[in-house]
Motif scaffolding. Sequence first.
Motif, PDB file in Angstrom:
ATOM      1  N   ILE A 113      22.975  14.092 -40.104  1.00  0.00           N
ATOM      2  CA  ILE A 113      23.109  14.631 -38.738  1.00  0.00           C
ATOM      3  C   ILE A 113      21.946  14.383 -37.628  1.00  0.00           C
ATOM      4  CG2 ILE A 113      24.290  16.619 -39.940  1.00  0.00           C
ATOM      5  CD1 ILE A 113      21.685  18.275 -38.870  1.00  0.00           C
ATOM      6  N   VAL A 114      22.056  14.674 -36.628  1.00  0.00           N
ATOM      7  CA  VAL A 114      21.014  14.502 -35.654  1.00  0.00           C
ATOM      8  C   VAL A 114      20.021  15.478 -35.346  1.00  0.00           C
ATOM      9  CG1 VAL A 114      20.659  13.597 -33.281  1.00  0.00           C
ATOM     10  CG2 VAL A 114      22.565  12.576 -34.466  1.00  0.00           C
ATOM     11  N   VAL A 115      18.864  15.429 -35.460  1.00  0.00           N
ATOM     12  CA  VAL A 115      18.016  16.718 -35.372  1.00  0.00           C
ATOM     13  C   VAL A 115      17.109  16.507 -34.109  1.00  0.00           C
ATOM     14  CG1 VAL A 115      16.191  18.032 -35.931  1.00  0.00           C
ATOM     15  CG2 VAL A 115      18.009  17.295 -37.888  1.00  0.00           C
ATOM     16  N   GLU A 116      17.120  17.261 -33.095  1.00  0.00           N
ATOM     17  CA  GLU A 116      16.263  16.943 -31.619  1.00  0.00           C
ATOM     18  C   GLU A 116      14.959  17.571 -31.901  1.00  0.00           C
ATOM     19  OE1 GLU A 116      20.107  16.439 -28.718  1.00  0.00           O
ATOM     20  OE2 GLU A 116      19.285  18.540 -29.137  1.00  0.00           O
ATOM     21  N   PHE A 117      14.108  16.847 -31.353  1.00  0.00           N
ATOM     22  CA  PHE A 117      12.637  17.369 -31.303  1.00  0.00           C
ATOM     23  C   PHE A 117      12.031  17.255 -30.021  1.00  0.00           C
ATOM     24  CE2 PHE A 117      13.273  15.683 -35.634  1.00  0.00           C
ATOM     25  CZ  PHE A 117      12.637  16.618 -36.498  1.00  0.00           C
ATOM     26  N   HIS A 118      11.216  18.234 -29.954  1.00  0.00           N
ATOM     27  CA  HIS A 118      10.462  18.623 -28.725  1.00  0.00           C
ATOM     28  C   HIS A 118       8.887  18.662 -29.166  1.00  0.00           C
ATOM     29  CE1 HIS A 118       8.405  20.290 -25.010  1.00  0.00           C
ATOM     30  NE2 HIS A 118       9.361  19.372 -24.468  1.00  0.00           N
ATOM     31  N   ASP A 119       8.022  17.675 -28.697  1.00  0.00           N
ATOM     32  CA  ASP A 119       6.663  17.764 -29.206  1.00  0.00           C
ATOM     33  C   ASP A 119       6.629  18.030 -31.077  1.00  0.00           C
ATOM     34  OD1 ASP A 119       5.807  17.095 -26.737  1.00  0.00           O
ATOM     35  OD2 ASP A 119       5.471  19.118 -26.070  1.00  0.00           O
ATOM     36  N   SER A 120       7.394  17.259 -31.671  1.00  0.00           N
ATOM     37  CA  SER A 120       7.225  17.645 -32.825  1.00  0.00           C
ATOM     38  C   SER A 120       7.776  18.564 -33.680  1.00  0.00           C
ATOM     39  CB  SER A 120       5.827  16.977 -33.645  1.00  0.00           C
ATOM     40  OG  SER A 120       5.231  18.041 -33.354  1.00  0.00           O
ATOM     41  N   GLU A 121       8.413  19.416 -32.801  1.00  0.00           N
ATOM     42  CA  GLU A 121       9.001  20.826 -33.154  1.00  0.00           C
ATOM     43  C   GLU A 121      10.669  20.586 -33.115  1.00  0.00           C
ATOM     44  OE1 GLU A 121       9.370  25.550 -31.811  1.00  0.00           O
ATOM     45  OE2 GLU A 121       8.747  24.024 -30.184  1.00  0.00           O
ATOM     46  N   ALA A 122      11.090  20.867 -34.561  1.00  0.00           N
ATOM     47  CA  ALA A 122      12.503  20.676 -34.487  1.00  0.00           C
ATOM     48  C   ALA A 122      13.242  21.865 -33.754  1.00  0.00           C
ATOM     49  CB  ALA A 122      13.271  20.632 -35.867  1.00  0.00           C
ATOM     50  N   LEU A 123      14.230  21.541 -32.834  1.00  0.00           N
ATOM     51  CA  LEU A 123      14.895  22.473 -31.918  1.00  0.00           C
ATOM     52  C   LEU A 123      16.206  22.634 -32.124  1.00  0.00           C
ATOM     53  CD1 LEU A 123      12.934  22.014 -28.704  1.00  0.00           C
ATOM     54  CD2 LEU A 123      12.682  23.814 -30.203  1.00  0.00           C
ATOM     55  N   ASN A 124      16.837  21.476 -32.441  1.00  0.00           N
ATOM     56  CA  ASN A 124      18.401  21.630 -32.400  1.00  0.00           C
ATOM     57  C   ASN A 124      19.014  20.566 -33.505  1.00  0.00           C
ATOM     58  OD1 ASN A 124      20.946  22.287 -31.665  1.00  0.00           O
ATOM     59  ND2 ASN A 124      21.129  21.289 -29.902  1.00  0.00           N
ATOM     60  N   ALA A 125      20.155  20.859 -34.050  1.00  0.00           N
ATOM     61  CA  ALA A 125      21.017  20.120 -34.971  1.00  0.00           C
ATOM     62  C   ALA A 125      22.407  19.893 -34.320  1.00  0.00           C
ATOM     63  CB  ALA A 125      20.903  20.750 -36.291  1.00  0.00           C
ATOM     64  N   THR A 126      22.876  18.574 -34.316  1.00  0.00           N
ATOM     65  CA  THR A 126      24.126  18.119 -34.165  1.00  0.00           C
ATOM     66  C   THR A 126      24.893  17.316 -35.147  1.00  0.00           C
ATOM     67  OG1 THR A 126      23.399  17.653 -31.807  1.00  0.00           O
ATOM     68  CG2 THR A 126      25.575  17.140 -32.191  1.00  0.00           C
ATOM     69  N   LEU A 127      26.262  18.115 -35.518  1.00  0.00           N
ATOM     70  CA  LEU A 127      26.999  17.491 -36.607  1.00  0.00           C
ATOM     71  C   LEU A 127      27.544  16.176 -36.052  1.00  0.00           C
ATOM     72  CD1 LEU A 127      28.821  20.577 -37.796  1.00  0.00           C
ATOM     73  CD2 LEU A 127      27.116  19.285 -38.978  1.00  0.00           C
ATOM     74  N   PRO A 128      27.983  15.166 -37.013  1.00  0.00           N
ATOM     75  CA  PRO A 128      28.789  14.061 -36.510  1.00  0.00           C
ATOM     76  C   PRO A 128      29.916  14.677 -35.640  1.00  0.00           C
ATOM     77  CG  PRO A 128      28.206  13.833 -38.962  1.00  0.00           C
ATOM     78  CD  PRO A 128      27.829  15.218 -38.432  1.00  0.00           C
ATOM     79  N   GLN A 129      30.624  13.767 -34.903  1.00  0.00           N
ATOM     80  CA  GLN A 129      31.825  14.267 -34.210  1.00  0.00           C
ATOM     81  C   GLN A 129      32.890  14.511 -34.993  1.00  0.00           C
ATOM     82  OE1 GLN A 129      32.777  12.008 -30.618  1.00  0.00           O
ATOM     83  NE2 GLN A 129      34.436  13.383 -30.314  1.00  0.00           N
TER      84      GLN A 129
END
Length: 187
Positions: A113-129
Motif C-alpha cells: 500500500i502507499v503510506v504518506e509521510f510529512h516530515d518523517s511522520e506517517a499520516l495516511n495510508a491508501t489501498l490499491p484501487q
Amino acid sequence: MPKINGNEIRPGNVLEHDGHLWAAVKVDHVKPGKGGAFAQVELKNLRNGSKLNERFRSADKVERVRLEQKDMQFLFESDGRLTFMDTETFEQVELDADILGERRPFLQDGMTIVVEFHDSEALNATLPQKVVCTIEETEPVVKGQTAANSFKPALLDNGVRVTVPPFVGTGEQIVVNTETMEYSERA
C-alpha cells in the motif's frame, strides 16, 4: 509550500489550515443567488481524526501540503494498530487501524500500500484501487436473466457485501474497486 485558491481545493488534497494538517474529504462548489461563489469543504484532521466544515471563497488562499509517498508492505495488526514495512530499508511504521475506515476489510496480508509521510511522520495510508476478493455466498444464477442493469447481492470472503452481475457465482474471484467499494470485473 504552494498556496492555492479556495476554489481549487479537490477531494484528497492535504491542506495546512489553522496550524494543523487537514485532508479534504468532500468538496461542494456552491453558487448562491446572492453573493459570491464558495467551496464548502469537509476537512479531516490527519493527526487526530477530527472533522471540520469550512467555507473557502475563491479569493481565500490556502497552503497545499505535498506528502511524501512510500510503497510499504502490510505485515500484521495488533491492538488496533497496523504495522507496515518499507521494502527497501525494512523500517517498520505503525498506524491506527481506523485510518482506512470502511476500506479496512480489503487490507490483505503482504499487500503493498502507499503510506504518506510529512516530515518523517506517517499520516495516511491508501489501498490499491483494485483488490481481488472471493465470493463466499450469493444467489444462484437465474437462467434467462439478461437484463442490462440487474445485480444481485454477494458476501465476500472479507465480510463486505457488494452487488455483482447475475452471471457471477459462489467461489469465484472478482476484482473490487476499493474507492467505490463496488464490483469491477471478474479476476
